[in-house]
Design a protein around this motif. Structure first.
Motif, PDB file in Angstrom:
ATOM      1  N   SER A  87      29.292  24.089  45.361  1.00  0.00           N
ATOM      2  CA  SER A  87      29.137  25.242  44.476  1.00  0.00           C
ATOM      3  C   SER A  87      30.486  25.798  44.036  1.00  0.00           C
ATOM      4  O   SER A  87      30.548  26.752  43.266  1.00  0.00           O
ATOM      5  N   VAL A  88      31.572  25.183  44.530  1.00  0.00           N
ATOM      6  CA  VAL A  88      32.888  25.824  44.395  1.00  0.00           C
ATOM      7  C   VAL A  88      33.305  26.099  42.955  1.00  0.00           C
ATOM      8  O   VAL A  88      33.928  27.134  42.676  1.00  0.00           O
ATOM      9  N   GLY A  89      32.975  25.201  42.028  1.00  0.00           N
ATOM     10  CA  GLY A  89      33.366  25.448  40.641  1.00  0.00           C
ATOM     11  C   GLY A  89      32.756  26.743  40.126  1.00  0.00           C
ATOM     12  O   GLY A  89      33.409  27.523  39.425  1.00  0.00           O
ATOM     13  N   GLY A  90      31.500  26.987  40.499  1.00  0.00           N
ATOM     14  CA  GLY A  90      30.835  28.229  40.117  1.00  0.00           C
ATOM     15  C   GLY A  90      31.433  29.424  40.844  1.00  0.00           C
ATOM     16  O   GLY A  90      31.746  30.450  40.234  1.00  0.00           O
ATOM     17  N   SER A  91      31.629  29.280  42.152  1.00  0.00           N
ATOM     18  CA  SER A  91      32.197  30.387  42.941  1.00  0.00           C
ATOM     19  C   SER A  91      33.573  30.773  42.426  1.00  0.00           C
ATOM     20  O   SER A  91      33.941  31.944  42.414  1.00  0.00           O
ATOM     21  N   THR A  92      34.351  29.765  42.001  1.00  0.00           N
ATOM     22  CA  THR A  92      35.705  30.026  41.503  1.00  0.00           C
ATOM     23  C   THR A  92      35.650  30.904  40.254  1.00  0.00           C
ATOM     24  O   THR A  92      36.425  31.854  40.112  1.00  0.00           O
ATOM     25  N   ALA A  93      34.703  30.599  39.370  1.00  0.00           N
ATOM     26  CA  ALA A  93      34.537  31.418  38.172  1.00  0.00           C
ATOM     27  C   ALA A  93      34.096  32.833  38.541  1.00  0.00           C
ATOM     28  O   ALA A  93      34.552  33.814  37.951  1.00  0.00           O
ATOM     29  N   VAL A  94      33.226  32.927  39.537  1.00  0.00           N
ATOM     30  CA  VAL A  94      32.739  34.253  39.952  1.00  0.00           C
ATOM     31  C   VAL A  94      33.884  35.068  40.561  1.00  0.00           C
ATOM     32  O   VAL A  94      34.069  36.250  40.234  1.00  0.00           O
ATOM     33  N   VAL A  95      34.687  34.436  41.415  1.00  0.00           N
ATOM     34  CA  VAL A  95      35.833  35.140  42.014  1.00  0.00           C
ATOM     35  C   VAL A  95      36.785  35.606  40.908  1.00  0.00           C
ATOM     36  O   VAL A  95      37.283  36.735  40.932  1.00  0.00           O
ATOM     37  N   ALA A  96      37.014  34.739  39.916  1.00  0.00           N
ATOM     38  CA  ALA A  96      37.893  35.113  38.808  1.00  0.00           C
ATOM     39  C   ALA A  96      37.292  36.278  38.014  1.00  0.00           C
ATOM     40  O   ALA A  96      38.018  37.196  37.605  1.00  0.00           O
ATOM     41  N   SER A  97      35.970  36.253  37.825  1.00  0.00           N
ATOM     42  CA  SER A  97      35.332  37.351  37.077  1.00  0.00           C
ATOM     43  C   SER A  97      35.471  38.665  37.840  1.00  0.00           C
ATOM     44  O   SER A  97      35.603  39.726  37.238  1.00  0.00           O
ATOM     45  N   HIS A  98      35.468  38.595  39.166  1.00  0.00           N
ATOM     46  CA  HIS A  98      35.664  39.813  39.977  1.00  0.00           C
ATOM     47  C   HIS A  98      37.038  40.428  39.707  1.00  0.00           C
ATOM     48  O   HIS A  98      37.192  41.653  39.694  1.00  0.00           O
ATOM     49  N   LEU A  99      38.035  39.568  39.501  1.00  0.00           N
ATOM     50  CA  LEU A  99      39.391  40.076  39.264  1.00  0.00           C
ATOM     51  C   LEU A  99      39.461  40.859  37.958  1.00  0.00           C
ATOM     52  O   LEU A  99      40.268  41.776  37.814  1.00  0.00           O
ATOM     53  N   ILE A 100      38.601  40.492  36.993  1.00  0.00           N
ATOM     54  CA  ILE A 100      38.540  41.225  35.729  1.00  0.00           C
ATOM     55  C   ILE A 100      37.648  42.463  35.878  1.00  0.00           C
ATOM     56  O   ILE A 100      38.048  43.578  35.545  1.00  0.00           O
ATOM     57  N   GLN A 101      36.440  42.246  36.405  1.00  0.00           N
ATOM     58  CA  GLN A 101      35.463  43.342  36.488  1.00  0.00           C
ATOM     59  C   GLN A 101      35.971  44.505  37.331  1.00  0.00           C
ATOM     60  O   GLN A 101      35.666  45.657  37.070  1.00  0.00           O
ATOM     61  N   SER A 102      36.761  44.192  38.361  1.00  0.00           N
ATOM     62  CA  SER A 102      37.292  45.225  39.255  1.00  0.00           C
ATOM     63  C   SER A 102      38.392  46.039  38.592  1.00  0.00           C
ATOM     64  O   SER A 102      38.795  47.076  39.104  1.00  0.00           O
ATOM     65  N   GLY A 103      38.922  45.525  37.467  1.00  0.00           N
ATOM     66  CA  GLY A 103      40.028  46.223  36.818  1.00  0.00           C
ATOM     67  C   GLY A 103      41.390  45.836  37.355  1.00  0.00           C
ATOM     68  O   GLY A 103      42.401  46.406  36.967  1.00  0.00           O
TER      69      GLY A 103
END
Lengths: 386, 304
Positions: A87-103
């Motif tokens: 699942s890592v390719g998906g998780s990597t995108a999710v972790v990256a999205s957290h870096l944006i969503q968190s501000g």
């Protein structure tokens, strides 16, 4: 408190059994450069990098983010290295999205890769544990009993598995980056040699070399992007242990919970009608009907009927894996991110010959381990109203 | 940013080779840390861990470790192939969203399962550096030579072990701990991947973290630093411009290098000093990669 995140750049390598023309760093850079060009950015505009890949054992290089730092444009920047099995390719995108969503950041490059030609993935995926008999031969060996269980539960006819292969490989013909560029007939599928009963050779994903990258950004940064962005409308990660008594491995609760979570965020109550296409992680053809049920597109035991009716074909109710899917290109660590990226490309209208008409919302899905790690996102042409 | 604090910290025995396996170590620290603040796994919003497959010599070592967490019903979970300090960073980011208030971070590492010095040679660039047979000591030796030092490099003793931390955000932190250790700032950076392109006497990424945090604004009373070779202590102090009278590595677990866990342990020790009232502002540091290529700094304080 969480703010919108957009996909403003996608870059993929050509996928092949062996990319002998590129070093590891060169292959990674091929995807990264394409994503940067798509986003219209210079390297200095990237705030952070998130790298994902499946086990380091595949290439035999421990924590490759260290020697790849320059190729990834990460020198002097924060970089995270994610590893959540398939699942890592998906998780990597999710972790990256957290870096944006968190501000925390404005623009983040996420990238996932695998160079499977460095090793034999089948045996790398046959881990042995102390004091346990080595009973698993590759991912197919692990998943074959789950597929047998699905067929027994649902009474699905054998041609369902073949139909998925023919569909995905036909779709791959429209994707110039796809590894496998040949469409088998149903008869060829029926006669293909069994690898892990009931999974036959044609029903199995290839081992590929390749990388996939995306540039994610804030809504403000997306306004400056040269092309249409896709907005992340929901993300979710769910995990459960691999073995315990009573675990339903055919339709794991972690997958159901992951889907419910991501639909809740995207305010989707009827996924089949509210989503315009799906990129699902289907490494063995039978997983298409299994995931259609697990993710709420079909009632339990009915997923195979969607395949039989052609609902998941190009032009069907829910075009699924129009890129050719994992069955046509499988650099394992990147395979999840390719699903996420292809969903974003469809929303952006940039999928080329495999573009589905009028996609407003799409779902990307990845799973890993013993059907126990799940990552999903829904992308759409507008941010969610908060 | 939303205020986030360390509210609980624990670690396993750290006395060399462990008699426990990864799952057992994980189970011990996860259940102990949750017990400190009276939480069950169902109360945790996000779980994230750090470990390396190359220590146990098999792929997916983190998969079975999940058995030690108690991950059913399914949990929101992620894993980094990095020191647990970077997992803590991921959890801190996740808590900024505001929809969840608690996170469990754990890390485990058993360097005794192999020859770590040689294993770390497999981190090097596979085309230009690894074929030279550069192992961890050789790289540390190059760095020491660049510092003008002679003689054998002295490695910090290794230990197997695991550690766990619970983070909580906002008011939830105060409900769980009367004196939480608030994360005042956390930053990490990577240096370039080519050893030959780096000035090994300068830890640019550590310096960049200090600059991003504006470290000089804090009155640091205790620093828990993560270095694997003794000579790197001076390098780090210089890069961070730490005053010589700040006590370094006071924490019991900071006396050893628990590979993949050390950074999380340093954060835990720095947080412990704040939580028990012995300091009001502390600094924690984690490093990774050849010759400390990657660095993380975390400032903890008694007030958010």
């Amino acid at each position: 408190m969480s703010r919108p995140c957009a996909v403003i750049g996608v870059g993929q390598t050509r996928y092949a059994a062996k990319r002998r023309d590129k070093s590891l760093a060169g292959l990674v850079r091929e995807a990264a450069d394409r994503a940067m060009r798509d986003a219209g950015l210079e390297w200095g505009q990237i705030d952070a990098v998130v790298l994902g890949k499946a086990p380091d054992f595949f290439e035999g290089i421990m924590m490759p983010e260290h020697h790849l730092a320059s190729a990834l444009g990460a020198t002097g920047k924060p970089i995270l290295r994610v590893h959540t099995a398939g699942s890592v390719g998906g998780s990597t995108a999710v972790v990256a999205s957290h870096l944006i969503q968190s501000g925390v950041h404005e623009r983040v490059l996420c990238l996932a890769f695998e160079v499977q030609s460095c090793s034999n993935a089948m045996w790398a995926l046959s881990p042995t544990y102390p004091f346990q008999p080595p009973t698993v031969a590759g991912a197919g060996g692990y998943f074959a009993p789950l597929i047998r269980a699905y067929i027994r539960r649902s009474n699905a006819p054998p041609e369902i598995g073949w139909k998925v292969v023919v569909k995905d490989r036909r779709n791959a013909l429209k994707n110039p980056l796809a590894h496998i560029q040949s469409e088998p007939t149903l008869e060829q599928c029926a006669e293909a040699p069994i690898l892990w009963d009931p999974i036959n050779y044609l029903e199995t994903c290839p081992s590929s070399d390749g990388a996939c990258a995306m540039v994610l950004s804030s809504e403000a940064a997306a306004k400056e992007a040269p092309t249409k962005p896709a907005f992340v409308q929901g993300t979710s990660l769910r995990s459960e242990p691999i073995f315990f008594p009573g675990r339903d491995q055919v339709t794991p609760q972690a997958g159901r919970d992951c889907a419910a979570d991501v639909y809740r965020q995207a305010q989707i109550s009827d996924p089949l009608n509210e989503l315009d296409m799906a990129e699902l992680y289907v490494p063995f053809s039978w997983f298409e009907p299994m995931w259609l049920e697990n993710l709420g597109f079909a009632e339990p035991g009915e997923g195979w009927r969607m395949v039989e009716r052609g609902d998941t074909d190009f032009g069907g109710v829910l075009p699924t894996n129009v890129s050719g899917g994992v069955l046509s290109s499988n650099p394992i660590g990147a395979s999840g991110m390719i699903r996420f990226a292809e969903a974003a490309l469809q929303v952006r209208g940039l999928a080329g010959a495999h573009q589905v008409e009028a996609v407003r919302r799409a779902v990307g899905h990845a799973y890993g381990g013993g059907s126990q790690f799940f990552a999903m996102w829904v992308v759409g042409d507008t941010p969610m109203a908060s | 940013m939303r205020p986030v604090a360390v509210v609980a910290f624990t670690h396993s025995e750290l006395d060399g080779q462990s008699v426990w396996d990864d799952v057992e170590l994980t189970q011990k620290v996860c259940s102990a840390v949750r017990k400190q603040v009276g939480l069950t796994q169902n109360d945790i919003g996000f779980t994230v861990s750090g470990s390396s497959d190359f220590l146990s010599g098999r792929p997916f070592s983190f998969v079975s470790a999940l058995d030690g967490v108690g991950a059913f019903p399914p949990i929101q979970e992620s894993h980094v192939e990095m020191d647990g300090a970077f997992a803590l960073y991921e959890a801190w980011v996740r808590l900024q969203h505001g929809d969840i208030d608690t996170a469990l971070v754990y890390a485990f590492g058993q360097a005794s399962l192999g020859d770590l010095n040689r294993v770390l040679g497999l981190q090097m660039d596979p085309y230009w550096a690894a074929p030279l047979g550069l192992d961890e000591e050789a790289v540390a030796g190059l760095q020491a030579a660049a510092q003008g030092l002679s003689g054998a490099v002295q490695r910090v003793p290794l230990s197997d072990g695991a550690a766990a931390i619970i983070l909580a955000a906002g008011d939830r932190a105060l409900e769980l701990n009367e004196q939480p250790a608030w994360i005042r700032g956390i930053e990490h950076r990577m240096d370039c991947g080519e050893l030959s392109q780096r000035d090994l006497t300068q830890l640019n990424s550590a310096h960049a973290c200090a600059k991003a945090l504006d470290l000089s604004q804090y009155r640091i009373e205790q620093a828990e630093l993560h270095f694997n070779f003794e000579q790197q202590r001076d390098l780090l102090q210089e890069s961070l411009q730490l005053s010589g009278d700040i006590p370094i590595n006071v924490g019991a677990s900071s006396q050893v290098d628990t590979y993949m866990v050390s950074g999380l342990l340093r954060i835990g020790e720095a947080a412990q000093a704040v939580m028990n009232g012995s300091a009001s502002t502390t600094l924690a540091h984690a490093s990774a990669g050849p010759a400390m290529q990657q660095n993380l700094l975390c400032v903890l304080g008694a007030k958010p």
